[in-house]
Design an enzyme around this catalytic site. Structure first.
Site, PDB file in Angstrom:
ATOM      1  N   THR A  23      47.305  13.936  85.744  1.00  0.00           N
ATOM      2  CA  THR A  23      45.950  13.420  85.518  1.00  0.00           C
ATOM      3  C   THR A  23      45.527  13.560  84.057  1.00  0.00           C
ATOM      4  OG1 THR A  23      44.859  15.511  86.023  1.00  0.00           O
ATOM      5  CG2 THR A  23      45.256  14.018  87.884  1.00  0.00           C
ATOM      6  N   GLY A  24      46.415  14.085  83.231  1.00  0.00           N
ATOM      7  CA  GLY A  24      46.073  14.293  81.823  1.00  0.00           C
ATOM      8  C   GLY A  24      46.081  13.003  81.014  1.00  0.00           C
ATOM      9  N   TYR A  25      45.790  13.171  79.737  1.00  0.00           N
ATOM     10  CA  TYR A  25      45.615  12.017  78.846  1.00  0.00           C
ATOM     11  C   TYR A  25      46.883  11.149  78.771  1.00  0.00           C
ATOM     12  CZ  TYR A  25      44.303   9.311  74.761  1.00  0.00           C
ATOM     13  OH  TYR A  25      44.031   8.280  73.905  1.00  0.00           O
ATOM     14  N   ARG A  46      47.748  19.702  92.182  1.00  0.00           N
ATOM     15  CA  ARG A  46      47.608  21.158  92.140  1.00  0.00           C
ATOM     16  C   ARG A  46      46.470  21.646  93.030  1.00  0.00           C
ATOM     17  NH1 ARG A  46      46.191  23.584  87.417  1.00  0.00           N
ATOM     18  NH2 ARG A  46      45.349  21.661  86.536  1.00  0.00           N
ATOM     19  N   LYS A  55      39.309  14.330  89.069  1.00  0.00           N
ATOM     20  CA  LYS A  55      40.761  14.526  89.148  1.00  0.00           C
ATOM     21  C   LYS A  55      41.273  14.057  90.511  1.00  0.00           C
ATOM     22  CE  LYS A  55      42.428  18.312  86.643  1.00  0.00           C
ATOM     23  NZ  LYS A  55      43.253  17.786  85.575  1.00  0.00           N
ATOM     24  N   LYS A 172      56.812  24.954  72.284  1.00  0.00           N
ATOM     25  CA  LYS A 172      57.704  23.867  72.726  1.00  0.00           C
ATOM     26  C   LYS A 172      59.163  24.236  72.478  1.00  0.00           C
ATOM     27  CE  LYS A 172      54.365  20.081  72.529  1.00  0.00           C
ATOM     28  NZ  LYS A 172      53.861  18.854  71.861  1.00  0.00           N
ATOM     29  N   ARG A 176      62.264  24.517  75.083  1.00  0.00           N
ATOM     30  CA  ARG A 176      63.564  23.857  74.856  1.00  0.00           C
ATOM     31  C   ARG A 176      64.718  24.835  75.052  1.00  0.00           C
ATOM     32  NH1 ARG A 176      63.715  19.704  69.713  1.00  0.00           N
ATOM     33  NH2 ARG A 176      62.025  18.310  70.359  1.00  0.00           N
ATOM     34  N   HIS A 304      47.731  20.309  62.237  1.00  0.00           N
ATOM     35  CA  HIS A 304      48.559  19.177  62.663  1.00  0.00           C
ATOM     36  C   HIS A 304      48.296  17.965  61.768  1.00  0.00           C
ATOM     37  CE1 HIS A 304      48.812  20.956  67.023  1.00  0.00           C
ATOM     38  NE2 HIS A 304      49.511  21.639  66.148  1.00  0.00           N
TER      39      HIS A 304
HETATM   40  P1  NDP Z   1      45.887  17.176  78.600  1.00  0.00           P
HETATM   41  O1  NDP Z   1      45.092  18.182  77.847  1.00  0.00           O
HETATM   42  O2  NDP Z   1      45.231  15.881  78.915  1.00  0.00           O
HETATM   43  O3  NDP Z   1      46.361  17.942  79.916  1.00  0.00           O
HETATM   44  C1  NDP Z   1      47.397  17.486  80.701  1.00  0.00           C
HETATM   45  C2  NDP Z   1      47.405  18.136  82.063  1.00  0.00           C
HETATM   46  O4  NDP Z   1      47.861  19.460  82.007  1.00  0.00           O
HETATM   47  C3  NDP Z   1      46.097  18.291  82.797  1.00  0.00           C
HETATM   48  O5  NDP Z   1      45.602  17.080  83.235  1.00  0.00           O
HETATM   49  C4  NDP Z   1      46.513  19.177  83.944  1.00  0.00           C
HETATM   50  O6  NDP Z   1      47.233  18.396  84.884  1.00  0.00           O
HETATM   51  C5  NDP Z   1      47.524  20.062  83.245  1.00  0.00           C
HETATM   52  N1  NDP Z   1      46.938  21.376  82.960  1.00  0.00           N
HETATM   53  C6  NDP Z   1      46.018  21.692  82.051  1.00  0.00           C
HETATM   54  N2  NDP Z   1      45.719  22.988  82.132  1.00  0.00           N
HETATM   55  C7  NDP Z   1      46.482  23.507  83.094  1.00  0.00           C
HETATM   56  C8  NDP Z   1      46.647  24.805  83.636  1.00  0.00           C
HETATM   57  N3  NDP Z   1      45.948  25.831  83.204  1.00  0.00           N
HETATM   58  N4  NDP Z   1      47.548  24.952  84.625  1.00  0.00           N
HETATM   59  C9  NDP Z   1      48.275  23.912  85.069  1.00  0.00           C
HETATM   60  N5  NDP Z   1      48.150  22.661  84.577  1.00  0.00           N
HETATM   61  C10 NDP Z   1      47.277  22.483  83.609  1.00  0.00           C
HETATM   62  O7  NDP Z   1      47.280  16.903  77.842  1.00  0.00           O
HETATM   63  P2  NDP Z   1      47.648  15.791  76.784  1.00  0.00           P
HETATM   64  O8  NDP Z   1      48.017  14.544  77.490  1.00  0.00           O
HETATM   65  O9  NDP Z   1      46.603  15.756  75.729  1.00  0.00           O
HETATM   66  O10 NDP Z   1      48.947  16.446  76.104  1.00  0.00           O
HETATM   67  C11 NDP Z   1      50.245  16.285  76.611  1.00  0.00           C
HETATM   68  C12 NDP Z   1      51.264  16.477  75.477  1.00  0.00           C
HETATM   69  O11 NDP Z   1      51.037  15.489  74.458  1.00  0.00           O
HETATM   70  C13 NDP Z   1      51.188  17.838  74.784  1.00  0.00           C
HETATM   71  O12 NDP Z   1      52.492  18.327  74.621  1.00  0.00           O
HETATM   72  C14 NDP Z   1      50.552  17.530  73.427  1.00  0.00           C
HETATM   73  O13 NDP Z   1      51.033  18.368  72.405  1.00  0.00           O
HETATM   74  C15 NDP Z   1      50.946  16.099  73.169  1.00  0.00           C
HETATM   75  N6  NDP Z   1      49.929  15.353  72.388  1.00  0.00           N
HETATM   76  C16 NDP Z   1      50.341  14.522  71.378  1.00  0.00           C
HETATM   77  C17 NDP Z   1      49.427  13.766  70.667  1.00  0.00           C
HETATM   78  C18 NDP Z   1      49.886  12.834  69.597  1.00  0.00           C
HETATM   79  O14 NDP Z   1      49.045  12.273  68.884  1.00  0.00           O
HETATM   80  N7  NDP Z   1      51.150  12.601  69.458  1.00  0.00           N
HETATM   81  C19 NDP Z   1      48.005  13.817  70.976  1.00  0.00           C
HETATM   82  C20 NDP Z   1      47.671  14.697  72.073  1.00  0.00           C
HETATM   83  C21 NDP Z   1      48.624  15.435  72.749  1.00  0.00           C
HETATM   84  P3  NDP Z   1      46.906  18.238  86.439  1.00  0.00           P
HETATM   85  O15 NDP Z   1      45.528  18.765  86.678  1.00  0.00           O
HETATM   86  O16 NDP Z   1      47.039  16.771  86.700  1.00  0.00           O
HETATM   87  O17 NDP Z   1      47.935  19.015  87.154  1.00  0.00           O
HETATM   88  C1  GO6 Z   2      44.271  15.595  67.341  1.00  0.00           C
HETATM   89  C2  GO6 Z   2      48.706  16.229  68.179  1.00  0.00           C
HETATM   90  C3  GO6 Z   2      49.578  15.424  67.476  1.00  0.00           C
HETATM   91  C4  GO6 Z   2      49.248  17.369  68.790  1.00  0.00           C
HETATM   92  C5  GO6 Z   2      40.721  15.434  66.035  1.00  0.00           C
HETATM   93  C6  GO6 Z   2      50.567  17.719  68.663  1.00  0.00           C
HETATM   94  C7  GO6 Z   2      41.419  17.732  65.948  1.00  0.00           C
HETATM   95  C8  GO6 Z   2      40.440  16.774  65.708  1.00  0.00           C
HETATM   96  C9  GO6 Z   2      39.946  13.229  65.916  1.00  0.00           C
HETATM   97  O1  GO6 Z   2      46.009  18.912  67.270  1.00  0.00           O
HETATM   98  O2  GO6 Z   2      44.911  16.336  70.853  1.00  0.00           O
HETATM   99  O3  GO6 Z   2      51.806  14.978  66.668  1.00  0.00           O
HETATM  100  O4  GO6 Z   2      39.718  14.550  65.752  1.00  0.00           O
HETATM  101  O5  GO6 Z   2      52.734  17.224  67.764  1.00  0.00           O
HETATM  102  O6  GO6 Z   2      39.236  17.073  65.142  1.00  0.00           O
HETATM  103  C10 GO6 Z   2      46.263  16.868  68.255  1.00  0.00           C
HETATM  104  C11 GO6 Z   2      44.810  16.426  68.487  1.00  0.00           C
HETATM  105  C12 GO6 Z   2      47.283  15.789  68.301  1.00  0.00           C
HETATM  106  C13 GO6 Z   2      46.345  17.612  66.972  1.00  0.00           C
HETATM  107  C14 GO6 Z   2      44.710  15.597  69.726  1.00  0.00           C
HETATM  108  C15 GO6 Z   2      42.939  16.048  66.816  1.00  0.00           C
HETATM  109  C16 GO6 Z   2      41.962  15.080  66.580  1.00  0.00           C
HETATM  110  C17 GO6 Z   2      42.659  17.370  66.504  1.00  0.00           C
HETATM  111  C18 GO6 Z   2      50.904  15.738  67.348  1.00  0.00           C
HETATM  112  C19 GO6 Z   2      51.394  16.920  67.928  1.00  0.00           C
HETATM  113  C20 GO6 Z   2      51.474  13.686  66.272  1.00  0.00           C
END
Ligand code: NDP
Ligand code: GO6
Length: 346
Positions: A23-25, A46, A55, A172, A176, A304
């Site tokens: 259900t996450g992003y 869950r 959710k 992470k 791994r 980041h």
């Molecule tokens: P979210 O914060 O949206 O959370 C994802 C899900 O994690 C939740 O919906 C829930 O799933 C589960 N969760 C959260 N807390 C708990 C807990 N305490 N116990 C069990 N499950 C939990 O995640 P994102 O989608 O933002 O992030 C996913 C990955 O993407 C991360 O590794 C992050 O680093 C990465 N990321 C990368 C970005 C980029 O720009 N490249 C931007 C943002 C994130 P449910 O309730 O469905 O079980």
């Molecule tokens: C971006 C991210 C990107 C996480 C904000 C892990 C703070 C802000 C727009 O922490 O969740 O690679 O404003 O490896 O004030 C993170 C967050 C994204 C960075 C979103 C964010 C946006 C933080 C990654 C990664 C690209």
């Protein structure tokens, strides 16, 4: 190939996929991509959701679209083992940033569950169980896979990262290591900047929409990043799960049209909106100094941003032997361009 054989191959060629963190992003998009690409899709429901009605309704909407809900909890190891036993591929999308819940290390429980279930069950078992195991070529074609929650910068390249944001990468890497020690087949899907967090705001902090008058440019604004629509990231993620070319490898996403500097991104928006923004250049030193008085979560995110915008952490290396590039492997995927993406903000 006869029609029947063709159909069998098509049906049997699909995987059973479990999404944890669905259900996450990014998770919800991965569920959709998995269903769209025809995989039998399981979603962990869950026990902890309690009264979180949004959710629950999202989970029910997955079910309506054909997903199968599997009840379980990270506090009930047996339930994780049972969930994992149902599938060939496990995709985890647990949260990994500081301003949301940070739960990367919870995946160690999932790794244990996969180990305990005897590694994610091999698909060849299913083929034989179907009673159609005579084609041994088919039976060995598919390999089981675990995709941990990555979807960001390659943590293997972030050993120098700033605290506290480095926790994301350190954790992470711990996951791994556990995967590799357990000899679980994997694909590490690193991703680019999610457009939702980096494009709508033209890479400004603490906002998600385009600035109206002035824009902060990081350094000279010419460092290249990769900006991707989250749906495209999900499409690539699902493409890779049964691809032998990405077995035990890291997937990178660098569609040429999506590699842009911040300056270019701003230019695209100025052209679309017909309005020029005042540019304020922030040097690397100034950016780092501005982090000092911020709280823990904000510091994590800013760190980041620093790596992406000043160091070019998404683009400053060649993809090596252990990696593959997504648009190269899957040229049929047409990624959303950022000029198209930004139109929604007009
Ligand atoms: P979210 O914060 O949206 O959370 C994802 C899900 O994690 C939740 O919906 C829930 O799933 C589960 N969760 C959260 N807390 C708990 C807990 N305490 N116990 C069990 N499950 C939990 O995640 P994102 O989608 O933002 O992030 C996913 C990955 O993407 C991360 O590794 C992050 O680093 C990465 N990321 C990368 C970005 C980029 O720009 N490249 C931007 C943002 C994130 P449910 O309730 O469905 O079980
Ligand atoms: C971006 C991210 C990107 C996480 C904000 C892990 C703070 C802000 C727009 O922490 O969740 O690679 O404003 O490896 O004030 C993170 C967050 C994204 C960075 C979103 C964010 C946006 C933080 C990654 C990664 C690209």
């Amino acid at each position: 190939m006869t029609l029947e054989k063709h159909q069998n191959k098509r049906i049997m060629g699909k995987s059973k996929v479990l999404v944890v963190g669905a259900t996450g992003y990014i998770g919800k998009r991965i569920v959709k991509a998995s269903l769209d690409q025809g995989h039998t899709t399981y979603v962990l429901q869950r026990h902890e959701i309690g009264l979180d009605i949004d959710k629950l309704q999202l989970l029910l909407s997955f079910k309506k679209q054909g997903a199968r809900l599997v009840e379980g909890s990270f506090s009930d190891q047996k339930s994780l083992v049972e969930a994992v036993k149902k599938v060939d591929v496990v995709i985890c999308t647990l949260s990994g940033v500081h301003f949301k819940s940070h739960s990367i290390l919870m995946q160690l429980k999932l790794v244990d569950a996969i180990k305990e279930a005897g590694n994610v069950k091999s698909l060849s078992y299913d083929l034989f169980a179907y009673g159609k195991g005579s084609d041994s070529r088919l039976a060995t074609k598919h390999v089981s896979r675990f995709l941990p929650s990555e979807f960001g910068m390659d943590p293997a390249r972030m050993g120098h990262a700033l605290a506290p944001g480095r926790e994301t990468f350190d954790q992470k890497m711990i996951v791994r290591k556990a995967i590799e020690e357990a000899k679980i087949p994997f694909t590490y899907v690193t991703a680019s900047c999610f457009a939702g967090y980096f494009v709508g705001n033209l890479s400004q902090l603490e906002t998600l929409t385009p600035p109206k008058d002035k824009i902060y440019l990081y350094g000279d604004g010419n460092v290249k990043a990769v900006y991707m629509d989250e749906d495209d990231i999900a499409t690539f993620t699902i493409k890779t799960i049964d691809d032998p070319r990405t077995l035990n490898k890291t997937l990178y996403m660098r569609p040429p049209e999506n590699i842009l500097s911040q300056r270019k991104l701003v230019e695209i928006w100025e052209k679309l909106s017909g309005k020029e923004l005042e540019k304020i250049i922030i040097s690397g030193e100034e950016f780092l100094a501005s982090m000092e008085d911020k709280d823990y979560a904000a510091k994590g995110g800013m760190g980041h941003f620093y790596h992406i915008s000043y160091e070019g952490s998404l683009t400053n290396f060649e993809i090596g032997e252990d990696g593959e590039e997504a648009s190269n492997l899957y040229p049929e995927v047409i990624c959303t361009r950022m000029d198209e993406y930004l139109k929604i903000f007009l």
